[in-house]
Design a protein around this motif. Structure first.
Motif, PDB file in Angstrom:
ATOM      1  N   ASN A  75       0.409  25.842  62.301  1.00 39.41           N
ATOM      2  CA  ASN A  75       0.041  27.202  61.923  1.00 39.41           C
ATOM      3  C   ASN A  75       1.061  27.826  60.971  1.00 39.41           C
ATOM      4  OD1 ASN A  75      -2.367  27.171  63.359  1.00 39.41           O
ATOM      5  ND2 ASN A  75      -1.403  27.940  65.225  1.00 39.41           N
ATOM      6  N   ASP A  76       2.340  27.510  61.143  1.00 42.80           N
ATOM      7  CA  ASP A  76       3.381  27.995  60.237  1.00 42.80           C
ATOM      8  C   ASP A  76       3.161  27.431  58.835  1.00 42.80           C
ATOM      9  OD1 ASP A  76       5.880  29.318  59.545  1.00 42.80           O
ATOM     10  OD2 ASP A  76       6.813  27.332  59.610  1.00 42.80           O
ATOM     11  N   ALA A  77       2.891  26.133  58.750  1.00 42.53           N
ATOM     12  CA  ALA A  77       2.639  25.511  57.446  1.00 42.53           C
ATOM     13  C   ALA A  77       1.374  26.088  56.819  1.00 42.53           C
ATOM     14  CB  ALA A  77       2.517  23.992  57.596  1.00 42.53           C
ATOM     15  N   LYS A  78       0.343  26.290  57.602  1.00 44.18           N
ATOM     16  CA  LYS A  78      -0.930  26.835  57.091  1.00 44.18           C
ATOM     17  C   LYS A  78      -0.723  28.248  56.560  1.00 44.18           C
ATOM     18  CE  LYS A  78      -5.500  26.817  56.689  1.00 44.18           C
ATOM     19  NZ  LYS A  78      -5.790  27.340  55.374  1.00 44.18           N
ATOM     20  N   ALA A  79       0.054  29.053  57.254  1.00 45.75           N
ATOM     21  CA  ALA A  79       0.326  30.418  56.790  1.00 45.75           C
ATOM     22  C   ALA A  79       1.064  30.397  55.458  1.00 45.75           C
ATOM     23  CB  ALA A  79       1.133  31.185  57.842  1.00 45.75           C
ATOM     24  N   LYS A  80       1.999  29.450  55.298  1.00 45.34           N
ATOM     25  CA  LYS A  80       2.732  29.327  54.034  1.00 45.34           C
ATOM     26  C   LYS A  80       1.801  28.884  52.908  1.00 45.34           C
ATOM     27  CE  LYS A  80       7.197  28.392  56.173  1.00 45.34           C
ATOM     28  NZ  LYS A  80       8.218  27.372  56.471  1.00 45.34           N
ATOM     29  N   ILE A  81       0.884  27.987  53.209  1.00 44.74           N
ATOM     30  CA  ILE A  81      -0.104  27.550  52.216  1.00 44.74           C
ATOM     31  C   ILE A  81      -0.967  28.729  51.805  1.00 44.74           C
ATOM     32  CG2 ILE A  81      -2.230  26.193  51.910  1.00 44.74           C
ATOM     33  CD1 ILE A  81       0.244  24.461  51.693  1.00 44.74           C
ATOM     34  N   ASP A  82      -1.456  29.489  52.782  1.00 43.35           N
ATOM     35  CA  ASP A  82      -2.302  30.650  52.481  1.00 43.35           C
ATOM     36  C   ASP A  82      -1.566  31.650  51.592  1.00 43.35           C
ATOM     37  OD1 ASP A  82      -4.347  29.530  53.967  1.00 43.35           O
ATOM     38  OD2 ASP A  82      -3.971  30.766  55.748  1.00 43.35           O
ATOM     39  N   ALA A  83      -0.282  31.870  51.863  1.00 44.04           N
ATOM     40  CA  ALA A  83       0.522  32.794  51.055  1.00 44.04           C
ATOM     41  C   ALA A  83       0.669  32.259  49.627  1.00 44.04           C
ATOM     42  CB  ALA A  83       1.886  33.015  51.690  1.00 44.04           C
ATOM     43  N   GLN A  84       0.864  30.947  49.494  1.00 47.32           N
ATOM     44  CA  GLN A  84       1.005  30.363  48.171  1.00 47.32           C
ATOM     45  C   GLN A  84      -0.309  30.453  47.397  1.00 47.32           C
ATOM     46  OE1 GLN A  84       3.147  26.741  47.975  1.00 47.32           O
ATOM     47  NE2 GLN A  84       2.609  26.343  45.872  1.00 47.32           N
ATOM     48  N   ILE A  85      -1.410  30.213  48.073  1.00 45.52           N
ATOM     49  CA  ILE A  85      -2.725  30.328  47.431  1.00 45.52           C
ATOM     50  C   ILE A  85      -2.955  31.750  46.956  1.00 45.52           C
ATOM     51  CG2 ILE A  85      -5.227  30.317  47.861  1.00 45.52           C
ATOM     52  CD1 ILE A  85      -4.724  27.863  49.688  1.00 45.52           C
ATOM     53  N   ALA A  86      -2.606  32.721  47.798  1.00 46.04           N
ATOM     54  CA  ALA A  86      -2.761  34.130  47.404  1.00 46.04           C
ATOM     55  C   ALA A  86      -1.925  34.448  46.183  1.00 46.04           C
ATOM     56  CB  ALA A  86      -2.388  35.044  48.584  1.00 46.04           C
ATOM     57  N   GLY A  87      -0.698  33.938  46.131  1.00 47.95           N
ATOM     58  CA  GLY A  87       0.181  34.163  44.982  1.00 47.95           C
ATOM     59  C   GLY A  87      -0.358  33.524  43.728  1.00 47.95           C
ATOM     60  N   GLU A  88      -0.875  32.313  43.835  1.00 45.37           N
ATOM     61  CA  GLU A  88      -1.443  31.605  42.688  1.00 45.37           C
ATOM     62  C   GLU A  88      -2.709  32.311  42.189  1.00 45.37           C
ATOM     63  OE1 GLU A  88      -0.521  28.797  40.895  1.00 45.37           O
ATOM     64  OE2 GLU A  88       1.390  28.851  41.945  1.00 45.37           O
ATOM     65  N   THR A  89      -3.510  32.808  43.122  1.00 45.63           N
ATOM     66  CA  THR A  89      -4.760  33.470  42.745  1.00 45.63           C
ATOM     67  C   THR A  89      -4.475  34.765  41.981  1.00 45.63           C
ATOM     68  OG1 THR A  89      -5.832  32.520  44.688  1.00 45.63           O
ATOM     69  CG2 THR A  89      -6.921  34.379  43.665  1.00 45.63           C
ATOM     70  N   GLU A  90      -3.398  35.460  42.348  1.00 45.46           N
ATOM     71  CA  GLU A  90      -3.058  36.708  41.669  1.00 45.46           C
ATOM     72  C   GLU A  90      -2.682  36.473  40.217  1.00 45.46           C
ATOM     73  OE1 GLU A  90      -0.106  38.844  43.864  1.00 45.46           O
ATOM     74  OE2 GLU A  90      -1.394  39.017  45.622  1.00 45.46           O
ATOM     75  N   LYS A  91      -2.177  35.271  39.899  1.00 46.64           N
ATOM     76  CA  LYS A  91      -1.795  34.959  38.525  1.00 46.64           C
ATOM     77  C   LYS A  91      -3.021  34.954  37.663  1.00 46.64           C
ATOM     78  CE  LYS A  91       2.192  32.140  39.677  1.00 46.64           C
ATOM     79  NZ  LYS A  91       2.801  30.828  39.589  1.00 46.64           N
TER      80      LYS A  91
END
Length: 91
Positions: A75-91
């Motif tokens: 779940n910790d790794a998944k949360a980090k992935i979700d945060a990275q996806i959100a950051g990439e999507t904002e670009k």
């Protein structure tokens, strides 16, 4: 804006999304639990690549706790992935 410009913009966005998905598939993120006793490595697409256990936590009497730690690390790794996806999507 004409329809031709809109179509080019849509195609550009689709290309950017495909590039982002490719990068995420190659990205590996590590999640941990139990002060590093358990770690899970997964790709940006959510595929678990590796589970690493500290010898200190492998006790047959503690299997239930170990199972909970693996879930927490995932779940910790998944949360980090979700945060990275959100950051990439904002670009």
């Amino acid at each position: 804006m004409n329809i031709g410009q809109m179509m080019r913009q849509v195609q550009e966005m689709q290309g950017k999304m495909a590039d982002m998905q490719e990068r995420l598939g190659q990205t590996e993120i590590v999640g941990t639990a139990g002060n590093g006793a358990v770690s899970v490595t997964m790709t940006g697409k959510g595929d678990v690549k590796k589970v690493k256990l500290s010898p200190a936590v492998v006790d047959p009497a503690e299997i239930e706790m170990l199972e909970d730690l693996i879930v927490a690390a995932y779940n910790d790794a998944k949360a980090k992935i979700d945060a990275q996806i959100a950051g990439e999507t904002e670009k």
